[in-house]
Design an enzyme around this catalytic site. Structure first.
Site, PDB file in Angstrom:
ATOM      1  N   TYR A   1      46.243  29.605  43.728  1.00 21.05           N
ATOM      2  CA  TYR A   1      45.758  29.631  42.341  1.00 21.05           C
ATOM      3  C   TYR A   1      46.732  28.959  41.374  1.00 21.05           C
ATOM      4  O   TYR A   1      46.575  29.056  40.170  1.00 21.05           O
ATOM      5  CB  TYR A   1      45.516  31.071  41.895  1.00 21.05           C
ATOM      6  CG  TYR A   1      44.326  31.719  42.588  1.00 21.05           C
ATOM      7  CD1 TYR A   1      43.078  31.736  41.975  1.00 21.05           C
ATOM      8  CD2 TYR A   1      44.453  32.292  43.847  1.00 21.05           C
ATOM      9  CE1 TYR A   1      41.991  32.321  42.604  1.00 21.05           C
ATOM     10  CE2 TYR A   1      43.376  32.873  44.483  1.00 21.05           C
ATOM     11  CZ  TYR A   1      42.147  32.886  43.851  1.00 21.05           C
ATOM     12  OH  TYR A   1      41.082  33.462  44.482  1.00 21.05           O
TER      13      TYR A   1
ATOM     14  N   ASP B   1      37.358  42.249  47.402  1.00 20.30           N
ATOM     15  CA  ASP B   1      35.889  42.176  47.335  1.00 20.30           C
ATOM     16  C   ASP B   1      35.263  42.694  48.633  1.00 20.30           C
ATOM     17  O   ASP B   1      34.226  43.366  48.615  1.00 20.30           O
ATOM     18  CB  ASP B   1      35.404  40.746  47.079  1.00 20.30           C
ATOM     19  CG  ASP B   1      35.251  40.426  45.589  1.00 20.30           C
ATOM     20  OD1 ASP B   1      36.071  40.920  44.801  1.00 20.30           O
ATOM     21  OD2 ASP B   1      34.314  39.682  45.221  1.00 20.30           O
TER      22      ASP B   1
HETATM   23 MG    MG Z   1      37.350  37.898  42.811  1.00 23.75          MG
END
Ligand code: MG
Ligand code: NAI
Length: 322
Positions: free
Chosen positions: A120, A223
């Site tokens: 990221y 998730d």
């Molecule tokens: Mg996410």
């Protein structure tokens, strides 16, 4: 003392679940002043920057910020916001609740996600018509900072997720640094290859308590765990910095249900509880968790949990219990 909280609902269901969490915060009796700020697709559609400087500056100077979600502009909003509060770890608890139908009823795991680098870091390039590249960044200093936090958070020990058999240099540095710092603190760790860990989490989540992850692995594993405990409507998170925090549900804008008034507010309400804890209102944070737990056990529940209640029904029930 008045606590000034910056509130950024963002897009989609962020506009529904953030006001719900503000209602719950207001019911705790703590003296809050809420300062609302705009960010997200809807700001960009009106010709502005997805993250206006004014919003960034408010978050950078507030003790705590409550954020909902941003849509297509998520990377332009949430990454600079995490940076604005100098957040080095994203704390993501995933647990099951009595009364909620979960694939894995015994799950109670906290993911500590590295929050500043990895894939990221934003170093992507289009080399040719055929080839794109991404530079993955792992530093010893960020890994040490994360590990120090993990040792304080989980003195009884934790698991380190990595893929150092393939990403020998980057994840080798991550794994070795985190484990070295833990050893210096007398904290026990075990290292787990992240792909096999994904399977083990599905089969035997009760064997894990705290998992320290590189950035992308933390995103994906949390998730995955949301799926095991009953859905994204249940997962809160806290972006922790030395002096500030940014609190947000793990979920996004949920365009498939946005505007219908049926989003599950629990993830954001539980994020607000993490905000209270960060500001050292431990009792009030616990009260919110108890109220959410009671509502999840007895209803009303939103459609994602098999119920037919509206966001406001669930919010009002939580407020009533407070
Ligand atoms: Mg996410
Ligand atoms: P999502 O988390 O928005 O939704 C995934 C699924 O979970 C959908 O079926 C949605 O209805 C359900 N869901 C999520 N939260 C829920 C809630 N509170 N109550 C009931 N159901 C809920 O992820 P998706 O669909 O991949 O992304 C949608 C948009 O959100 C994208 O534009 C993405 O960029 C953005 N996004 C933003 C994030 C952020 O701002 N931090 C994080 C993740 C996605």
């Amino acid at each position: 003392m008045t606590e000034e909280i910056v509130v950024i609902p963002g897009d989609g269901i962020g506009q529904e679940v953030v006001p719900a969490a503000v209602d719950v915060l207001q019911a705790t009796g703590v003296d809050f002043e809420f300062v609302e700020a705009a960010a997200g697709d809807h700001v960009a559609e009106e010709g502005g920057e997805p993250l206006p400087d004014e919003t960034r500056d408010l978050a950078a100077n507030a003790d705590a910020t409550l954020f909902g979600a941003a849509g297509e502009s998520a990377a332009d909003v949430i990454l600079p916001l995490r940076d604005a509060v100098d957040s080095f770890v994203n704390v993501r608890p995933a647990r099951t609740y009595p009364g909620v139908d979960a694939l894995k009823p015994g799950m109670d795991v906290v993911f500590l996600r590295e929050n500043t680098e990895g894939v990221y870091a934003g170093h992507e390039a289009r080399l040719t018509d055929d080839v794109s590249t991404l530079t993955r960044v792992v530093s010893q200093s960020a890994s040490e900072r994360l590990a120090e936090y993990a040792c304080e958070f989980a003195p009884e020990g934790f698991t380190v997720a990595h893929k150092a058999n393939v990403m020998r240099e980057t994840d080798g540095l991550f794994r070795d640094t985190v484990q070295r710092v833990a050893e210096e603190h007398g904290v026990e760790t075990d290292a787990a290859l992240m792909d096999a860990l994904a399977m083990h989490l599905c089969l035997r989540p009760e064997e894990y308590d705290v998992v320290v992850c590189p950035n992308l692995a933390g995103d994906v594993l949390s998730d995955l765990s949301a799926g095991l405990v009953g859905g994204l409507g249940l997962l809160p998170s806290a972006n922790i910095g030395e002096e500030r925090g940014l609190f947000e549900p793990v979920h996004g804008t949920a365009p498939d249900i946005a505007g219908q008034g049926v989003a599950n507010p629990c993830a954001t309400v539980l994020s607000a509880a993490m905000l209270l804890e960060y500001l050292e209102y431990d009792d009030e944070a616990e009260d919110i968790r108890d109220a959410v737990e009671s509502v999840l056990a007895h209803g009303p529940r939103t459609p994602d949990l098999g119920g037919d209640a509206a966001t406001t029904d669930v919010t009002n029930a939580i407020v009533e219990r407070l």
